[in-house]
Design a protein around this motif. Structure first.
Motif, PDB file in Angstrom:
ATOM      1  N   GLY A 105      12.785  -8.092 -30.789  1.00 56.57           N
ATOM      2  CA  GLY A 105      13.516  -9.085 -31.898  1.00 56.57           C
ATOM      3  C   GLY A 105      14.985  -8.873 -32.472  1.00 56.57           C
ATOM      4  N   GLU A 120      15.451 -14.981 -25.053  1.00 59.39           N
ATOM      5  CA  GLU A 120      15.110 -14.414 -23.543  1.00 59.39           C
ATOM      6  C   GLU A 120      15.191 -15.403 -22.665  1.00 59.39           C
ATOM      7  OE1 GLU A 120      13.858 -11.383 -23.427  1.00 59.39           O
ATOM      8  OE2 GLU A 120      13.490 -11.820 -25.882  1.00 59.39           O
ATOM      9  N   THR A 167      10.632 -19.811 -34.921  1.00 54.29           N
ATOM     10  CA  THR A 167      11.047 -18.168 -34.470  1.00 54.29           C
ATOM     11  C   THR A 167      10.238 -18.169 -33.102  1.00 54.29           C
ATOM     12  OG1 THR A 167       8.891 -17.383 -35.252  1.00 54.29           O
ATOM     13  CG2 THR A 167      10.985 -17.230 -36.285  1.00 54.29           C
ATOM     14  N   GLU A 212      12.477 -17.513 -30.034  1.00 52.45           N
ATOM     15  CA  GLU A 212      12.601 -16.016 -28.898  1.00 52.45           C
ATOM     16  C   GLU A 212      12.527 -16.183 -27.619  1.00 52.45           C
ATOM     17  OE1 GLU A 212      10.132 -12.454 -28.940  1.00 52.45           O
ATOM     18  OE2 GLU A 212       8.696 -13.750 -29.415  1.00 52.45           O
ATOM     19  N   LEU A 226      15.774 -11.521 -34.275  1.00 56.12           N
ATOM     20  CA  LEU A 226      15.466 -12.611 -34.044  1.00 56.12           C
ATOM     21  C   LEU A 226      15.169 -14.388 -35.680  1.00 56.12           C
ATOM     22  CD1 LEU A 226      13.469 -15.127 -32.219  1.00 56.12           C
ATOM     23  CD2 LEU A 226      11.602 -14.149 -32.829  1.00 56.12           C
TER      24      LEU A 226
END
Length: 977
Positions: free
Chosen positions: A585, A571, A563, A567, A552
């Motif tokens: 991660g 996702e 981050t 993320e 990540l």
């Protein structure tokens, strides 16, 4: 015990060591040696009364003093006085004496109870419990039994107790071998056979441990040594068990292999490799559909793995046909057949950088519980250790996305009860013994069921014909169907007909493609076309990185986002099936999707500089973070001041362990990025990344990948006429090659690096290359050249104000002066290096200085100080995860013990060096074998010594190294005489 003790703690006594008495933490006075002899004689009778005559005989034998009875009474009286309020523990009875000891009050009783429990556990098949109990029993000993106690009775009991202790050790070692700890056992058994040369059971265990460690010649040499010794000392032949074992080794009896070990019987803790049960299979998809025939066929193959030679099944088919999904589904269903674990790797065979079998074996061995320090260099040695580790166990290896059979062969378990399930686009007809399965696209019915499960029965049922058009447009490929269905499921306002029309449009625009690829690319276009702007950018840019996956934090660098935002984007891509979540991660692409993402980046990422900028940010992230790790590990080293400036900050770490954890966890991605820089026009930072990540070269686990990256950057920099980048890359290419004993190749690279460094006026090669060439010349026994190079290095480091570098060169010069028999100068130079490191607060480099000082002190005959320095260096190397130098420290300790005429201790350290396995290639193995042979010759195991020297000579002759003459001399008849 008689009397009212109230809250007073009962007395405790020890005889498995010095004879002592305790009340709680207070040690009581047991008086003179004769008093302790009386106490021991009473304690060892288990509460029974000993007559005065028996006690006189126990203390003095056939020559008692004139007043023996009076002396006995005096000793008894003094013992009672020493016991204080517990004086009635020693009672007078029937003209003699007895000791009344409370339950658990005598150490030997506790040891006997533990040994009895261990025997019961072993008989019940609970081997781990049995081993633990025996170790607890042995821990009760605190030295020689009845230490310094006089008299014939004590002498007899001492011999009995020592025999019992040895018997327990033999039982525990037997359990070690049953648990597959043969490599660990060799060192201990070597020392024990030196201390007890006529004990045949120890010799038998040593032979078996050596054989199971792949050292057959040494195992047979142990028998020859034993036969000669027994004939010389006792005039007898070896026992039948020993002779039988020799014959079975000669015949390579399969029953000598390590037995099957149940998971619950494996040691929970261990000083050496402990088998861990891996569970690496990716999650199976909840909506797995169809393939019933293939599922049944593969399941039958895996179900029959137990009790026969390893089962291998290879599933072939085009990209996107569902090979991985099928294999993962079958593997999960078959888990109960493989109770010792399941391994998984994506071999990236369809991509530009297929996984290196050596690196994969390293990760498998670590997953199986093998510490980094025990993982050897080289694909052949790793493969052999891998098979040995799996021997007798039932493990499934899922080898996904293989390039060809050559990539797969080293990764096959190779033993009965194990199985390998392979997926590949290539049909592996050259994989001997493999059950081949050709996977085609789904049937229309299966394809429609999969589509329906993702989209929902209600939406599909109303437009069944349109749904069939969709799956047909997808070419009935599962990957394409899954992506198309995921897009539709995420858009509630679309109908199935809308999706069908969009796919039809995509197909017309892609009519230049082949049928199978057409369906996949059309589906990718559909999914990509529906991404939001930020998602599409993330999809394109993340596909540019060559690593097997991406963290990540690294992805955030590529995208130039924080981050949290990264993320969220990643996702969302996982939800569309365009990206996979490899682990918390961490993320990865299907290889086809990665290729498509790169094509999109080439087409849509405008201006093109955005692609370069993304890879530049990733390189900056790795370089900045690796530089931080280097600075933590080597504070004060000026290398970090000479690195190319990184615009993006990397990660920071709370301590040294966390920094090293990151470096080794990210090794594959860091080295892939460095190698990718060779083709990406970022050569200088790529070379600097290699310099900052030099611990990956020295660890042994990643040296091959490191060498490949360094070679790629060197050649690319040469083509680009970038002297600075080429000089730095060749400096560290020379370094990694010298670590594995490729001295001629290393020196050639170092010479080129020096010329380039001078041309570029770069202090990195001009300082480090003379230091490196000095070490190479030392190993090649060119001492005058070595001295000149190192003097040059010292001056260069001083000019650069690099104090750690200066200390390193001083310590290396110490070793050269030692080879030139200038011992006093060697000691003084090494001490100067230590003083510099101490002043800078360094740890890892301090170990190098202590190592050099230990060598010099050994030559000077100051053995106690030499042991101290080398032991301290060993501890630091271990803490710093440097198995190569940990092994070398053991090797130098072996040399020191030999010089001090302690061959048994020398053999132990040499064995530990061999046991680490990651000691830096064949050359280092050969020099350790030479020292081990010297140590074995010193303890009378001359045949085994010659076996070691024969192997060492074979290695040196193959490498063409100068040590071959020394080993030939050891093997000569004159030396043997």
């Amino acid at each position: 015990m008689a009397g009212d003790t109230g809250h007073r703690q009962p007395l405790r006594f020890t005889v498995l060591g010095p004879v002592r008495a305790w009340r709680g933490a207070e040690q009581l006075n047991t008086g003179s040696p004769q008093q302790r002899a009386l106490l021991a004689a009473l304690l060892l009778r288990g509460g029974r009364t000993a007559t005065a005559a028996e006690l006189v005989d126990a203390l003095w034998g056939d020559e008692p003093p004139h007043a023996a009875l009076a002396a006995l009474r005096t000793y008894a009286s003094r013992l009672r006085k020493g016991f204080g309020p517990d004086a009635d523990a020693l009672i007078s009875e029937s003209g003699g004496y007895a000791m009344r000891v409370s339950v658990g009050g005598l150490d030997i009783d506790h040891a006997e109870e533990l040994a009895a429990d261990a025997d019961k556990a072993r008989q019940a098949g609970e081997r781990t419990k049995a081993r633990t109990l025996i170790n607890e029993a042995l821990d009760v000993w605190s030295g020689e039994p009845l230490a310094n106690v006089p008299g014939p009775y004590a002498e007899t009991q001492r011999a009995r107790l020592e025999e019992w202790r040895l018997s327990l050790i033999e039982t525990r070692l037997d359990l070690d071998l049953e648990a597959g700890r043969h490599a660990d056992a060799v060192s201990e058994l070597t020392a024990l056979t030196a201390a007890h040369p006529l004990r045949e059971r120890l010799r038998e265990l040593l032979m078996l441990a050596l054989y199971r460690s792949g050292r057959q010649a040494e195992a047979l040499a142990v028998y020859a040594d034993t036969r000669r010794l027994l004939a010389d000392e006792l005039g007898v032949d070896p026992c039948a068990d020993l002779a039988d074992l020799q014959q079975r080794i000669l015949q390579a009896d399969a029953d000598l292999a390590a037995p099957v070990i149940r998971d619950e019987d494996r040691p929970a803790t261990s000083s050496g490799p402990t088998f861990v049960r891996p569970a690496q299979l990716p999650a199976t998809v909840a909506d797995f559909t169809g393939r019933a025939t293939f599922v049944g066929e593969l399941s039958d193959q895996l179900a029959t793995a137990e009790g026969r030679i390893m089962a291998v099944s290879a599933v072939a088919g085009i990209g996107g046909v569902g090979k991985t999904t099928l294999a993962v589904h079958v593997a999960h269903a078959a888990r109960h057949h493989f109770p010792d674990g399941q391994l998984y790797v994506d071999l990236q065979g369809a991509g530009p950088s297929a996984a290196d079998p050596e690196a994969v074996l390293g990760s498998f061995l670590r997953a199986l519980g093998t510490p980094d320090t025990a993982i050897p260099d080289g694909v052949e040695e790793r493969s052999a250790l891998y098979r040995s580790t799996l021997d007798g166990r039932r493990v499934l290896a899922l080898l996904d996305n293989a390039r060809d059979a050559a990539q797969v062969r080293p990764l096959l378990p190779g033993t009965e009860g194990c199985a390998a399930l392979v997926t590949s686009r290539a049909r592996m007809v050259d994989l001997a013994g493999a059950h081949l399965v050709d996977l085609d696209v789904m049937s229309p019915e299966e394809a429609l069921v999969l589509f329906t499960r993702i989209v929902g029965e209600e939406r599909v049922g109303a437009e069944r014909d349109a749904a069939m058009d969709v799956v047909a447009a997808c070419g009935f490929l599962p990957l394409a169907i899954r992506i198309a269905a995921s897009r539709l499921a995420a858009r509630r306002t679309w109908t199935v007909s809308v999706l069908a029309r969009k796919l039809a449009d995509e197909r017309r625009r892609l009519d230049e493609l082949r049928a199978g690829d057409l369906a996949v690319k059309a589906t990718f276009e559909l999914g990509y076309g529906q991404l939001e702007r930020a998602q599409a950018r993330a999809f394109r840019l993340l596909g540019l990185a060559d690593g097997p996956d991406i963290s990540l934090a690294a992805a955030a660098a590529v995208l130039d986002l924080d981050t949290e935002a990264t993320e969220e984007l990643l996702e969302s891509l996982v939800d569309t099936s365009l990206l996979e979540s490899a682990a918390p991660g961490r993320y990865r692409f299907h290889d086809l999707v990665r290729l498509y993402a790169r094509a999109c980046a080439e087409r849509d990422e405008q201006p093109p500089s955005e692609r370069v900028a993304a890879m530049s940010r990733l390189l900056d992230f790795y370089l900045s973070t690796a530089a931080g790790v280097y600075a933590i590990e080597r504070p004060g080293d000026r290398l970090v001041d000479h690195l190319a400036p990184a615009e993006r900050r990397g990660l920071t770490f709370p301590d040294r362990d966390a920094a090293l954890d990151w470096l080794f966890a990210e090794a594959n991605c860091v080295l892939a990025c460095a190698q990718q820089s060779a083709a990406g026009g970022m050569l200088r930072r790529g070379a600097d990344l290699l310099m900052a990540a030099v611990d990956l070269a020295e660890s042994g686990a990643n040296s091959r990948q490191y060498e490949m990256a360094a070679a790629a950057i060197s050649e690319a920099a040469h083509a680009a006429e970038d002297a600075r980048a080429e000089g730095r890359a060749r400096t560290f290419l020379a370094h990694v090659r010298s670590l594995v004993g490729k001295f001629a190749e290393s020196d050639a690279e170092a010479q080129r690096a020096m010329l380039l460094g001078l041309a570029a006026e770069d202090p990195v090669p001009t300082c480090r290359v003379p230091n490196q060439r000095g070490i190479i010349a030392l190993y090649q026994q060119r001492y005058d050249d070595a001295e000149a190079y190192l003097q040059q290095a010292i001056e260069a480091f001083r000019a650069d104000d690099n104090r750690p570098g200066e200390a390193s060169a001083l310590c290396n010069l110490s070793r050269v002066r030692l080879a030139m028999n200038r011992t006093a100068s060697a000691v003084e130079l090494a001490q100067r290096g230590i003083d510099i490191y101490h002043s800078l607060g360094l740890t890892l480099r301090l170990a190098n200085a202590k190592y050099a000082l230990g060598l010099a002190l050994t030559r000077a005959g100051h053995f106690a100080d030499a042991f101290s320095q080398l032991t301290a260096a060993l501890a630091i190397f271990h803490e710093s995860r440097q198995p190569l130098w940990e092994g070398m420290a053991h090797y130098r300790l072996a040399e020191a013990h030999l010089a001090a005429r302690r061959p048994a201790q020398a053999a132990g350290h040499a064995e530990q060096a061999l046991g680490l396995r990651g000691i830096g290639g064949d050359w280092r193995r050969a020099i350790v074998l030479t020292v081990l042979g010297r140590a074995l010759a010193g303890i009378g195991q001359t045949d085994r010594a010659r076996a070691c020297w024969q192997e060492a000579l074979s290695i040196h002759e193959h490498l063409g190294t100068v040590e071959a003459d020394e080993v030939r001399e050891l093997l000569s008849p004159v030396a043997a005489a």
